[in-house]
Write a protein that holds these residues in place. Sequence first.
Motif, PDB file in Angstrom:
ATOM      1  N   ASP A 262      -6.958   3.411   0.237  1.00  0.00           N
ATOM      2  CA  ASP A 262      -8.374   3.614   0.533  1.00  0.00           C
ATOM      3  C   ASP A 262      -8.690   5.096   0.663  1.00  0.00           C
ATOM      4  O   ASP A 262      -7.952   5.855   1.301  1.00  0.00           O
TER       5      ASP A 262
ATOM      6  N   ALA B 110     -14.222  -1.254   0.129  1.00  0.00           N
ATOM      7  CA  ALA B 110     -13.362  -2.128   0.929  1.00  0.00           C
ATOM      8  C   ALA B 110     -13.930  -2.374   2.321  1.00  0.00           C
ATOM      9  O   ALA B 110     -13.916  -3.505   2.813  1.00  0.00           O
TER      10      ALA B 110
ATOM     11  N   GLY C 235      -5.018  -0.021  -3.963  1.00  0.00           N
ATOM     12  CA  GLY C 235      -3.947  -0.114  -2.974  1.00  0.00           C
ATOM     13  C   GLY C 235      -4.034   0.962  -1.924  1.00  0.00           C
ATOM     14  O   GLY C 235      -3.365   0.886  -0.896  1.00  0.00           O
TER      15      GLY C 235
ATOM     16  N   GLY D 135     -13.439   2.515  -8.248  1.00  0.00           N
ATOM     17  CA  GLY D 135     -12.925   1.923  -7.016  1.00  0.00           C
ATOM     18  C   GLY D 135     -13.807   0.778  -6.569  1.00  0.00           C
ATOM     19  O   GLY D 135     -14.831   0.471  -7.193  1.00  0.00           O
ATOM     20  N   LYS D 136     -13.403   0.146  -5.491  1.00  0.00           N
ATOM     21  CA  LYS D 136     -14.153  -0.985  -4.945  1.00  0.00           C
ATOM     22  C   LYS D 136     -14.351  -0.755  -3.450  1.00  0.00           C
ATOM     23  O   LYS D 136     -13.401  -0.401  -2.741  1.00  0.00           O
TER      24      LYS D 136
ATOM     25  N   ARG E 126       0.325   3.824  -2.670  1.00  0.00           N
ATOM     26  CA  ARG E 126      -0.089   5.136  -2.180  1.00  0.00           C
ATOM     27  C   ARG E 126       0.752   6.240  -2.823  1.00  0.00           C
ATOM     28  O   ARG E 126       0.224   7.288  -3.231  1.00  0.00           O
TER      29      ARG E 126
ATOM     30  N   ASP F 115     -11.383   1.234  -2.054  1.00  0.00           N
ATOM     31  CA  ASP F 115     -10.039   0.885  -2.503  1.00  0.00           C
ATOM     32  C   ASP F 115      -9.823   1.439  -3.907  1.00  0.00           C
ATOM     33  O   ASP F 115     -10.527   1.078  -4.845  1.00  0.00           O
TER      34      ASP F 115
ATOM     35  N   LYS G 214       0.822  -1.211   0.000  1.00  0.00           N
ATOM     36  CA  LYS G 214       0.000   0.000   0.000  1.00  0.00           C
ATOM     37  C   LYS G 214       0.857   1.262   0.000  1.00  0.00           C
ATOM     38  O   LYS G 214       0.466   2.282  -0.584  1.00  0.00           O
TER      39      LYS G 214
END
Length: 435
Positions: free
Chosen positions: A227, A212, A225, A209-210, A194, A222, A190
């Motif tokens: 959030d 999380a 990688g 995005g997903k 990031r 997410d 991450k």
Amino acid sequence: MSENNVTNENAETMADALNSVETVHVGDTVKAEVLAVEDKQLVVGIEGTGVEGVVPLKELSTQPIEDINSVAKVGDKLDLVVISTIGKDKENGQYLLSKKRVEAQKVWKDIQAKFDAGETITAPVTSVVKGGLVVNAGVRGFIPASMVEDHFVEDLASYKGQDLELKIVEIDPAENRLILSHRAIVEASKKEARKEIFEKIQPGDVIEGKVARLTNFGAFVDLGGVDGLVHVSEIAFDHVDKPSDVLKVGQDVKVKVLAVDEDRDRISLSIKATLPQPWDNIETEAPEGSVLKGTVKRLTSFGAFVEVFPGVEGLVHISQISHEHIEKPQDVLAEGQEIDVKVLSVDPTQHRLALSIKALTEAPAGSENHENNNSNNRGGNRNSNRGGESRGRRGGRREEHTSIPAEYQQDDSGFTLGDLIGQQLKDAAKGNDED
């Protein structure tokens, strides 16, 4: 050659043979030949000793074995570790041997080398136990629950059977102790992601995005990688009590970047900013004269704000609530109440929607004359009021007037001060006239 010489040579040959027989000790690593393959064990002959031993099925490999014949066959030469002796007669007795422990020794050496070099290992999770996960790294390894992820995981059952990349935290072959961390891998991954994301994204960007994680105050999405947080107020235009009511973990979402704060490691996101704006096409959805169903969202001293579409509120001025005079909206309406309203005017540019409840009800008998009289009185009241104000100034008397609270003077509904104070100015004028 004399008989004595022959006897001496035979004695020397036997002595040499006896001396050449190696002594076997527990813990020794020996080479042995497979003499027989049985259902649950191998029978082997230890080279250079003239003695036999057995290798139990469970000591054949660090990996599970379904068929013993897949591991060894008669004639194979194996490196084995002596575990213990069987029987009291050393020459005719047998030894208990292990092939698995030889493999484990090699595994420990390999893990130690990777630990020294700062490398990682990959191993499957074989079981979930109290406090963490057990993995098979050739030897038994343990991942404490706090080292599984970079956040708390309530149920670890889903990790069973997964192959995880792991950092070696602690290694002690003598104690058969191997402590591993998957969290360190996640954090390192991450950190790299990031850095790339913070360099790439900018406020205003719309990205995929997903979901999380879900909390009471919002949803963590997410972005690959890293959030970002979608606050509960940024999920939808209509009110959302809990993010879990409208979102699910793993759901793909489109988000707009509101703010990026690399120093504080924060990315603020919005889902509703990617959705069609509530006031788009409002003239078509709520044309003047149309009747809509709505929900009373807020009650003030000057009227009621009614939501007619998600994110679209209109004002029912206190004078448009009832044909009869009411002191305050709370006397006849309640927040959360569903009502029918008629659209009086629409201003999409200013996000203003003027609504009426009384326009949908029949006026009481005689109310027309009453309104006319009120109209005439209003003219008189204005004149009296002006006279009253003059008298008040001349006599040094300060008049009392009804005022609109500051928070309503620039209300986000888009209505002007004049729109909001109507009834209050009427009441004030009437009071001055009575004075």
